[in-house]
Design a protein around this motif. Structure first.
Motif, PDB file in Angstrom:
ATOM      1  N   GLU A 300       0.771  -1.231   0.000  1.00 23.80           N
ATOM      2  CA  GLU A 300       0.000   0.000   0.000  1.00 23.80           C
ATOM      3  C   GLU A 300       0.811   1.295   0.000  1.00 23.80           C
ATOM      4  OE1 GLU A 300      -2.757  -0.247   3.218  1.00 23.80           O
ATOM      5  OE2 GLU A 300      -3.903  -1.892   2.303  1.00 23.80           O
ATOM      6  N   ASP A 301       2.106   1.229   0.244  1.00 25.66           N
ATOM      7  CA  ASP A 301       2.894   2.455   0.234  1.00 25.66           C
ATOM      8  C   ASP A 301       2.863   3.064  -1.176  1.00 25.66           C
ATOM      9  OD1 ASP A 301       5.410   3.807   1.970  1.00 25.66           O
ATOM     10  OD2 ASP A 301       5.530   4.028  -0.205  1.00 25.66           O
ATOM     11  N   GLU A 302       2.373   4.307  -1.273  1.00 25.63           N
ATOM     12  CA  GLU A 302       2.165   4.909  -2.589  1.00 25.63           C
ATOM     13  C   GLU A 302       3.426   5.560  -3.149  1.00 25.63           C
ATOM     14  OE1 GLU A 302      -1.345   6.927  -3.412  1.00 25.63           O
ATOM     15  OE2 GLU A 302      -2.631   5.531  -2.316  1.00 25.63           O
ATOM     16  N   ARG A 303       4.500   5.479  -2.405  1.00 26.85           N
ATOM     17  CA  ARG A 303       5.765   6.014  -2.910  1.00 26.85           C
ATOM     18  C   ARG A 303       6.670   4.912  -3.423  1.00 26.85           C
ATOM     19  NH1 ARG A 303      10.844   7.548  -0.865  1.00 26.85           N
ATOM     20  NH2 ARG A 303      10.322   6.642   1.167  1.00 26.85           N
ATOM     21  N   ARG A 304       6.661   3.734  -2.717  1.00 23.86           N
ATOM     22  CA  ARG A 304       7.574   2.660  -3.109  1.00 23.86           C
ATOM     23  C   ARG A 304       6.898   1.295  -3.192  1.00 23.86           C
ATOM     24  NH1 ARG A 304      13.094   3.412   0.290  1.00 23.86           N
ATOM     25  NH2 ARG A 304      13.548   1.519  -0.886  1.00 23.86           N
ATOM     26  N   GLY A 305       5.679   1.170  -2.720  1.00 17.89           N
ATOM     27  CA  GLY A 305       4.987  -0.107  -2.739  1.00 17.89           C
ATOM     28  C   GLY A 305       4.301  -0.382  -4.065  1.00 17.89           C
ATOM     29  N   LEU A 306       3.539  -1.478  -4.121  1.00 18.15           N
ATOM     30  CA  LEU A 306       2.827  -1.818  -5.358  1.00 18.15           C
ATOM     31  C   LEU A 306       1.835  -0.728  -5.743  1.00 18.15           C
ATOM     32  CD1 LEU A 306       2.081  -5.651  -4.917  1.00 18.15           C
ATOM     33  CD2 LEU A 306       3.969  -4.566  -6.138  1.00 18.15           C
ATOM     34  N   PHE A 307       1.311  -0.002  -4.749  1.00 13.58           N
ATOM     35  CA  PHE A 307       0.349   1.053  -5.045  1.00 13.58           C
ATOM     36  C   PHE A 307       1.012   2.271  -5.692  1.00 13.58           C
ATOM     37  CE2 PHE A 307      -3.491   0.081  -2.081  1.00 13.58           C
ATOM     38  CZ  PHE A 307      -3.636  -1.147  -2.708  1.00 13.58           C
ATOM     39  N   SER A 308       2.343   2.278  -5.727  1.00 12.90           N
ATOM     40  CA  SER A 308       3.028   3.363  -6.448  1.00 12.90           C
ATOM     41  C   SER A 308       2.955   3.147  -7.956  1.00 12.90           C
ATOM     42  CB  SER A 308       4.499   3.446  -6.015  1.00 12.90           C
ATOM     43  OG  SER A 308       5.223   2.295  -6.452  1.00 12.90           O
ATOM     44  N   TYR A 309       2.563   1.951  -8.360  1.00 15.36           N
ATOM     45  CA  TYR A 309       2.448   1.587  -9.775  1.00 15.36           C
ATOM     46  C   TYR A 309       0.953   1.568 -10.094  1.00 15.36           C
ATOM     47  CZ  TYR A 309       3.856  -0.779 -14.094  1.00 15.36           C
ATOM     48  OH  TYR A 309       4.108  -1.102 -15.412  1.00 15.36           O
ATOM     49  N   GLY A 310       0.494   2.586 -10.820  1.00 17.46           N
ATOM     50  CA  GLY A 310      -0.936   2.814 -10.997  1.00 17.46           C
ATOM     51  C   GLY A 310      -1.730   1.609 -11.454  1.00 17.46           C
ATOM     52  N   ALA A 311      -1.198   0.870 -12.433  1.00 18.89           N
ATOM     53  CA  ALA A 311      -1.933  -0.276 -12.967  1.00 18.89           C
ATOM     54  C   ALA A 311      -2.136  -1.359 -11.910  1.00 18.89           C
ATOM     55  CB  ALA A 311      -1.188  -0.849 -14.175  1.00 18.89           C
ATOM     56  N   LEU A 312      -1.142  -1.525 -11.017  1.00 19.65           N
ATOM     57  CA  LEU A 312      -1.278  -2.507  -9.951  1.00 19.65           C
ATOM     58  C   LEU A 312      -2.223  -2.012  -8.861  1.00 19.65           C
ATOM     59  CD1 LEU A 312       2.358  -3.877  -9.578  1.00 19.65           C
ATOM     60  CD2 LEU A 312       0.329  -5.165 -10.272  1.00 19.65           C
ATOM     61  N   LYS A 313      -2.164  -0.725  -8.560  1.00 17.11           N
ATOM     62  CA  LYS A 313      -3.059  -0.194  -7.530  1.00 17.11           C
ATOM     63  C   LYS A 313      -4.512  -0.422  -7.915  1.00 17.11           C
ATOM     64  CE  LYS A 313      -4.301   3.905  -4.880  1.00 17.11           C
ATOM     65  NZ  LYS A 313      -4.057   5.335  -4.621  1.00 17.11           N
ATOM     66  N   ARG A 314      -4.846  -0.164  -9.175  1.00 14.64           N
ATOM     67  CA  ARG A 314      -6.232  -0.352  -9.619  1.00 14.64           C
ATOM     68  C   ARG A 314      -6.666  -1.807  -9.492  1.00 14.64           C
ATOM     69  NH1 ARG A 314      -4.346   3.139 -13.613  1.00 14.64           N
ATOM     70  NH2 ARG A 314      -4.069   1.418 -15.105  1.00 14.64           N
ATOM     71  N   ARG A 315      -5.726  -2.716  -9.712  1.00 13.85           N
ATOM     72  CA  ARG A 315      -6.072  -4.138  -9.682  1.00 13.85           C
ATOM     73  C   ARG A 315      -6.089  -4.732  -8.274  1.00 13.85           C
ATOM     74  NH1 ARG A 315      -3.975  -2.846 -14.480  1.00 13.85           N
ATOM     75  NH2 ARG A 315      -4.384  -4.115 -16.341  1.00 13.85           N
ATOM     76  N   LEU A 316      -5.311  -4.136  -7.375  1.00 15.67           N
ATOM     77  CA  LEU A 316      -5.105  -4.771  -6.076  1.00 15.67           C
ATOM     78  C   LEU A 316      -5.799  -4.066  -4.915  1.00 15.67           C
ATOM     79  CD1 LEU A 316      -1.304  -5.699  -6.368  1.00 15.67           C
ATOM     80  CD2 LEU A 316      -3.306  -7.123  -6.871  1.00 15.67           C
ATOM     81  N   GLU A 317      -6.515  -3.004  -5.187  1.00 14.66           N
ATOM     82  CA  GLU A 317      -7.244  -2.359  -4.103  1.00 14.66           C
ATOM     83  C   GLU A 317      -8.301  -3.299  -3.545  1.00 14.66           C
ATOM     84  OE1 GLU A 317      -7.187   2.426  -4.509  1.00 14.66           O
ATOM     85  OE2 GLU A 317      -8.378   1.376  -6.020  1.00 14.66           O
ATOM     86  N   THR A 318      -8.418  -3.302  -2.231  1.00 13.79           N
ATOM     87  CA  THR A 318      -9.309  -4.234  -1.545  1.00 13.79           C
ATOM     88  C   THR A 318     -10.772  -3.899  -1.828  1.00 13.79           C
ATOM     89  OG1 THR A 318      -7.677  -4.412   0.220  1.00 13.79           O
ATOM     90  CG2 THR A 318      -9.877  -5.202   0.717  1.00 13.79           C
ATOM     91  N   ASN A 319     -11.576  -4.937  -1.912  1.00 19.98           N
ATOM     92  CA  ASN A 319     -13.030  -4.792  -2.034  1.00 19.98           C
ATOM     93  C   ASN A 319     -13.527  -3.796  -0.982  1.00 19.98           C
ATOM     94  OD1 ASN A 319     -15.843  -5.127  -1.875  1.00 19.98           O
ATOM     95  ND2 ASN A 319     -15.718  -7.291  -2.422  1.00 19.98           N
ATOM     96  N   ARG A 320     -14.112  -2.690  -1.405  1.00 21.32           N
ATOM     97  CA  ARG A 320     -14.471  -1.624  -0.470  1.00 21.32           C
ATOM     98  C   ARG A 320     -15.613  -2.001   0.463  1.00 21.32           C
ATOM     99  NH1 ARG A 320     -18.638   1.944  -2.308  1.00 21.32           N
ATOM    100  NH2 ARG A 320     -19.505   1.341  -4.325  1.00 21.32           N
ATOM    101  N   PHE A 321     -16.299  -3.099   0.173  1.00 21.19           N
ATOM    102  CA  PHE A 321     -17.388  -3.542   1.040  1.00 21.19           C
ATOM    103  C   PHE A 321     -16.907  -4.555   2.086  1.00 21.19           C
ATOM    104  CE2 PHE A 321     -19.380  -2.380  -3.028  1.00 21.19           C
ATOM    105  CZ  PHE A 321     -20.248  -1.389  -2.585  1.00 21.19           C
ATOM    106  N   GLU A 322     -15.630  -4.918   2.028  1.00 22.68           N
ATOM    107  CA  GLU A 322     -15.106  -5.902   2.960  1.00 22.68           C
ATOM    108  C   GLU A 322     -14.927  -5.290   4.345  1.00 22.68           C
ATOM    109  OE1 GLU A 322     -11.759  -9.237   2.467  1.00 22.68           O
ATOM    110  OE2 GLU A 322     -10.913  -7.227   2.687  1.00 22.68           O
ATOM    111  N   THR A 323     -15.205  -6.095   5.378  1.00 23.16           N
ATOM    112  CA  THR A 323     -14.952  -5.699   6.766  1.00 23.16           C
ATOM    113  C   THR A 323     -14.177  -6.815   7.445  1.00 23.16           C
ATOM    114  OG1 THR A 323     -16.980  -6.730   7.642  1.00 23.16           O
ATOM    115  CG2 THR A 323     -17.164  -4.469   6.794  1.00 23.16           C
ATOM    116  N   THR A 324     -13.766  -6.585   8.697  1.00 23.02           N
ATOM    117  CA  THR A 324     -13.066  -7.644   9.420  1.00 23.02           C
ATOM    118  C   THR A 324     -13.962  -8.849   9.639  1.00 23.02           C
ATOM    119  OG1 THR A 324     -13.687  -6.563  11.493  1.00 23.02           O
ATOM    120  CG2 THR A 324     -11.502  -6.056  10.583  1.00 23.02           C
ATOM    121  N   GLU A 325     -15.265  -8.623   9.664  1.00 25.65           N
ATOM    122  CA  GLU A 325     -16.210  -9.725   9.882  1.00 25.65           C
ATOM    123  C   GLU A 325     -16.631 -10.387   8.576  1.00 25.65           C
ATOM    124  OE1 GLU A 325     -20.555 -10.586  12.056  1.00 25.65           O
ATOM    125  OE2 GLU A 325     -19.736  -8.541  11.934  1.00 25.65           O
TER     126      GLU A 325
END
Length: 433
Positions: A300-325
């Motif tokens: 998730e680090d947007e400077r050096r992590g996978l989320f710094s690579y736009g195409a991967l961020k779009r593909r790997l963002e977590t389901n926004r409806f997910e919760t811990t339960e």
């Protein structure tokens, strides 16, 4: 506890050393029931022709390496070939000076099957495949026995081998790969071990120049930093062709990709991850299961992590409806959390039984003792920020060894006295996270 001596030895020795056991993981698997069901579904889908990529993400000590080891054990039961490699400064998905081919070489060295789980299974896989084809040809063509000195028999076997490997010609690099397998068979039939060694050397990516490989084997190309991933895909198709369910590749310590200081070099590695993602999920591959184990910052680090690579961020963002339960384990990213207190308690119970079974004694440690030990560990200064389940496990195994060998040891140094154990459930809930 009913457990094989070899399994209990592997569990105790590995956990003492702080690594994941290669055997017997099912005896200490707790708190991952949902993940286990998803893994079994993934393996079943791969057997039916799919490919899958998963990212197991969590803090240090959350069980990323452990769950990859569990995948390996489940996969052996389903007749998969499994391999693994840790990322290091010298082993990367992309890198000059042999860093990528070093990763490929590690994967080939670690190829494992249910009959050879420790790795280095490539030669035995090839020999078993050739023997299977020879037996089939003998039965189908009416030969009395496997006749190595019969030219007709050898020709029929080679023709059958060619028919199998020809199916890989359409893959990039498939022609040379097929050529090497035919040469390996010729070395097998003629008892030419030098030829077989040269073929294995090529398959493991150990030739440094095309000139040397052409002189030794007559092939046009070698496996190198630029094309190694193509050959992983070829291997995945090959193992399917010779009767396995597919190929599983476990990459761990992905934080070492995050640590690459040069932005362009880091991005090139992430490009390979994007390619793997697209290949596995777009239906262009069959029988390949690739997993990555990494920390939250690696993802998730947007400077050096996978989320710094736009195409991967779009593909790997977590389901926004997910919760811990309510979790979605079908998505590529599965976030792992450390074991809860009751799960840690159950794990230590099992380790107590395994230790007592292995050393053949009756344990005197009670459930209250285990609770007291856990409480004492989490009450140590700094435990909330730095203590991991791995630390608790190693410490508990040291406790078991001390008490087994020294029955008169003062237990109050290890376990809290009964008078100190106040409101256990409240204390347990405090460190459930």
């Amino acid at each position: 506890m009913k457990i094989k001596k070899r399994d209990s030895s592997a569990i105790l020795n590995s956990l003492f050393g702080g690594v994941v056991p290669n055997r017997g993981i099912q005896h200490i698997m707790v708190g991952r029931a949902d993940e286990s069901r998803q893994i079994m579904m993934d393996l079943d889908n791969i057997k039916k022709g799919s490919s899958v990529v998963k990212f197991f993400i969590g803090p240090f000590g959350s069980g990323k390496s452990f769950i990859q080891g569990f995948i390996k054990q489940l996969a052996f039961n389903e007749k998969f070939v499994v391999t693994a490699a840790d990322f290091t400064p010298e082993r990367r998905l992309y890198g000059a000076e042999g860093k990528a081919i070093a990763l490929y070489g590690e994967l080939m060295k670690n190829l494992a099957t249910s009959t050879q789980p420790e790795g280095n299974a490539l030669p035995s896989m090839l020999d078993k495949w050739i023997n299977t084809i020879q037996t089939a040809v003998m039965q189908e063509k009416g030969y009395a026995t496997i006749e190595f000195d019969n030219r007709d028999f050898a020709r029929d076997v080679e023709e059958e081998i060619t028919n199998v490997v020809a199916k890989m010609d359409d893959l990039t690099g498939g022609f040379d790969f097929a050529r090497i397998l035919v040469l390996y068979f010729q070395g097998f039939v003629n008892d030419n071990q030098d030829l077989q060694r040269r073929c294995l050397r090529w398959l493991r990516g150990e030739y440094g120049t095309k000139t040397e490989a052409k002189a030794d084997l007559g092939v046009r190309d070698i496996i190198n930093d630029n094309n190694w991933y193509n050959y992983i895909k070829i291997v995945s198709q090959f193992v399917k062709q010779i009767g396995y369910s597919g190929l599983i590749v476990n990459f761990d310590e992905a934080i070492n990709l995050f640590k690459i200081t040069h932005p362009q070099a880091r991005e090139k590695n992430y490009e390979i991850i994007l390619k793997i993602y697209n290949d596995t999920l777009q239906g262009t591959l069959e029988g390949l299961y690739i997993t990555f184990g990494g920390t939250v910052e690696f993802l998730e680090d947007e400077r050096r992590g996978l989320f710094s690579y736009g195409a991967l961020k779009r593909r790997l963002e977590t389901n926004r409806f997910e919760t811990t339960e309510y979790r979605d384990l079908s998505q590529p990213v599965i976030k792992l959390t450390p074991l809860k207190s009751e799960e840690t308690f159950l794990l230590l119970q099992r380790l107590k039984e395994i230790h007592a079974t292995y050393y053949e004694y009756v344990s005197s440690i009670s459930d209250d003792d285990i609770k007291g030990y856990i409480q004492k560990e989490y009450n140590r200064p700094g435990a909330a920020d730095h203590l991991t389940v791995g630390d608790i496990i190693r410490g508990f195994l040291h406790v078991l060894s001390i008490l087994h060998q020294n029955p008169n040891y003062d237990r109050t140094k290890i376990f809290e006295a009964p008078s100190e154990r106040v409101e256990k459930d409240i204390i347990f809930s405090r460190f459930s996270r």
